[in-house]
Design an enzyme around this catalytic site. Structure first.
Site, PDB file in Angstrom:
ATOM      1  N   GLU A 243      -0.022  -1.274   5.637  1.00 20.24           N
ATOM      2  CA  GLU A 243       1.041  -0.856   6.555  1.00 20.24           C
ATOM      3  C   GLU A 243       0.909   0.612   6.894  1.00 20.24           C
ATOM      4  OE1 GLU A 243       4.945   0.888   7.692  1.00 20.24           O
ATOM      5  OE2 GLU A 243       3.702   1.338   5.931  1.00 20.24           O
ATOM      6  N   GLU A 244       0.497   1.410   5.912  1.00 20.03           N
ATOM      7  CA  GLU A 244       0.468   2.857   6.090  1.00 20.03           C
ATOM      8  C   GLU A 244      -0.616   3.323   7.059  1.00 20.03           C
ATOM      9  OE1 GLU A 244       2.713   4.702   5.174  1.00 20.03           O
ATOM     10  OE2 GLU A 244       3.631   4.025   3.318  1.00 20.03           O
TER      11      GLU A 244
ATOM     12  N   ASP B 119       8.663   4.426  -1.239  1.00 18.00           N
ATOM     13  CA  ASP B 119       7.976   3.797  -0.102  1.00 18.00           C
ATOM     14  C   ASP B 119       6.815   2.947  -0.576  1.00 18.00           C
ATOM     15  OD1 ASP B 119       7.094   3.200   2.455  1.00 18.00           O
ATOM     16  OD2 ASP B 119       6.111   5.121   2.764  1.00 18.00           O
TER      17      ASP B 119
ATOM     18  N   ASP C  64       0.825  -1.210   0.000  1.00 17.17           N
ATOM     19  CA  ASP C  64       0.000   0.000   0.000  1.00 17.17           C
ATOM     20  C   ASP C  64       0.856   1.256   0.000  1.00 17.17           C
ATOM     21  OD1 ASP C  64       0.672  -0.804   2.687  1.00 17.17           O
ATOM     22  OD2 ASP C  64      -0.676   0.741   3.435  1.00 17.17           O
TER      23      ASP C  64
ATOM     24  N   HIS D  97       5.907   9.966   0.747  1.00 19.87           N
ATOM     25  CA  HIS D  97       4.715  10.678   1.210  1.00 19.87           C
ATOM     26  C   HIS D  97       4.618  12.094   0.639  1.00 19.87           C
ATOM     27  CE1 HIS D  97       3.933   7.958   4.970  1.00 19.87           C
ATOM     28  NE2 HIS D  97       4.567   7.287   4.014  1.00 19.87           N
TER      29      HIS D  97
ATOM     30  N   GLU E 170      12.119  -1.026   3.734  1.00 18.46           N
ATOM     31  CA  GLU E 170      11.714   0.382   3.798  1.00 18.46           C
ATOM     32  C   GLU E 170      12.877   1.269   3.344  1.00 18.46           C
ATOM     33  OE1 GLU E 170       8.915   1.844   4.463  1.00 18.46           O
ATOM     34  OE2 GLU E 170       7.672   0.488   5.668  1.00 18.46           O
TER      35      GLU E 170
END
Length: 382
Positions: free
Chosen positions: A134-135, A102, A72, A355, A162
């Site tokens: 996960e997010e 990410d 995700d 992000h 990551e």
């Protein structure tokens, strides 16, 4: 065979924002593995809109290495992208798109490396894990870990990819996110003492969080491996009230605790809840039925793998560096570690780009990850 760059282009095209399904991406990976003769299984969410993927290759028996990543990505809403977020764009040696850093870049490298792992017999098993959500709190991986717990052929260590700019990482903080709802009693502000001001009681609670934060920041509690070197508490959102001349009946705020591995976020929540139980009788004395409610939002444990552990030694060998570090963001590593699977973190790209609009990973970072996985294959075949 496709390169990591080729595979990343495919993975970026799947919109796997956490609010959406990840099944199209998971089915793509399932078919890719099948084409290499690798069986994989899907562990679905309760509503079957999402799934974890797990695969294992190599000799029978327990142990071996797991390569793990999440499918995700965070939303792009409201961000000023100059390139399409779900179509990979290459410019000046950088690959742009949501999830390039990410962390679909790592997943692409893992998939591209599989032919090397298949080229010769492995002396220990290789495990593959791709999780969902996960997010939004490391949610999906929990069912994957639960499925592995009852199996005799579990991995002994895990490498999560990551984005660390390919620096070997052994630790990160844990996190607890909670919501607090204060239910007061409304009245005309001219008669404020007859009401129960929900915002004022919320302010008392937030003030107590500030006091807790100051204690956690005391110098004797510092761990210099982390930045900041202490556990933190912060209130992220607050809402309440409807008009200045109405004593507010409701107030809600969300807060988070990010703890060093040696600290316990639950203790912070417990202290605040204990303080709330002291406030509620004051509220009820004015208006019965008023109160304070806490609701967990998300939580995951910290990670602190020892420098002299077998997992750390292997990561140093294949990454080419024993300059171990920590990261400020969380991963699924703490959950794997709690399940008895020693975990380390190392992957291409930087969270400085994650992000954000125009997220990217450099081709050089992908090449470094490709090389690390090639060294891992050689070690597992020796």
């Amino acid at each position: 065979m496709p390169t990591s760059r080729d595979l990343l282009s495919h993975l970026i095209a799947f919109d796997t924002v956490s609010r959406a399904s990840n099944l199209a991406l998971i089915e793509f990976v399932h078919d890719y593995l099948s084409g290499l003769g690798i069986d994989s299984e899907l562990i679905y969410s309760d509503d079957r809109r999402k799934a974890n993927l797990y695969a294992r290759l190599g000799p029978a028996g327990a142990g071996g290495v797991m390569l793990s990543g999440h499918s995700d990505v965070v939303p792009v809403d409201g961000q000023a992208w100059t390139v399409p977020p779900f179509a990979m764009t290459e410019q000046d040696g950088k690959l742009y798109g949501r999830g390039t850093a990410d962390m679909k870049g790592y997943i692409a490298c893992v998939l591209a490396a599989l032919p090397a792992f298949l080229a010769k017999p492995l002396r220990v098993p290789l495990h593959l894990a791709i999780s969902y959500d996960e997010e939004v709190g490391c949610l999906g991986v929990r069912s994957l870990i639960e499925a592995l717990e009852g199996r005799p052929e579990r991995p002994s260590l895990c490498i999560i990819g990551e984005p660390t700019f390919m620096r070997p990482v052994l630790g990160h903080k844990g996190k607890l996110g909670m919501r607090c709802d204060v239910h007061g009693a409304a009245c005309h502000s001219a008669y404020a003492p007859q009401g129960v001001n929900a915002i004022e009681y919320a302010a008392k609670l937030i003030g107590r969080l500030g006091e807790i934060a100051q204690r956690l920041a005391a110098k004797e509690r510092h761990d210099s491996r982390f930045d900041p070197p202490y556990s933190t508490v912060q209130t992220g959102t607050i809402s309440g009230g409807s008009a200045l001349n109405i004593v507010p009946e409701h107030c809600r705020f969300d807060f988070e605790v990010r703890t060093l591995p040696a600290d316990n976020a639950e203790q912070v929540a417990a202290e605040l809840q204990a303080y709330a139980t002291e406030l509620v009788p004051q509220m009820n004395a004015v208006q019965p039925g008023t109160g304070i409610r806490f609701t967990p939002i998300s939580a995951y444990p910290g990670l602190a793998t020892a420098n002299d552990s077998e997992a750390a030694k292997l990561l140093a060998l294949i990454s080419g560096s024993s300059d171990f570090g920590t990261v400020a963001f969380g991963t699924e590593g703490g959950l794997f570690d709690q399940a008895g699977i020693a975990t380390v973190v190392c992957g291409p790209g930087s969270m400085d780009q994650g992000h954000k609009p125009d997220e990217f990973v450099s081709l050089e970072q992908l090449h470094q990850c490709d090389a690390m996985l090639a060294r891992l294959a050689e070690w597992m075949q020796a």
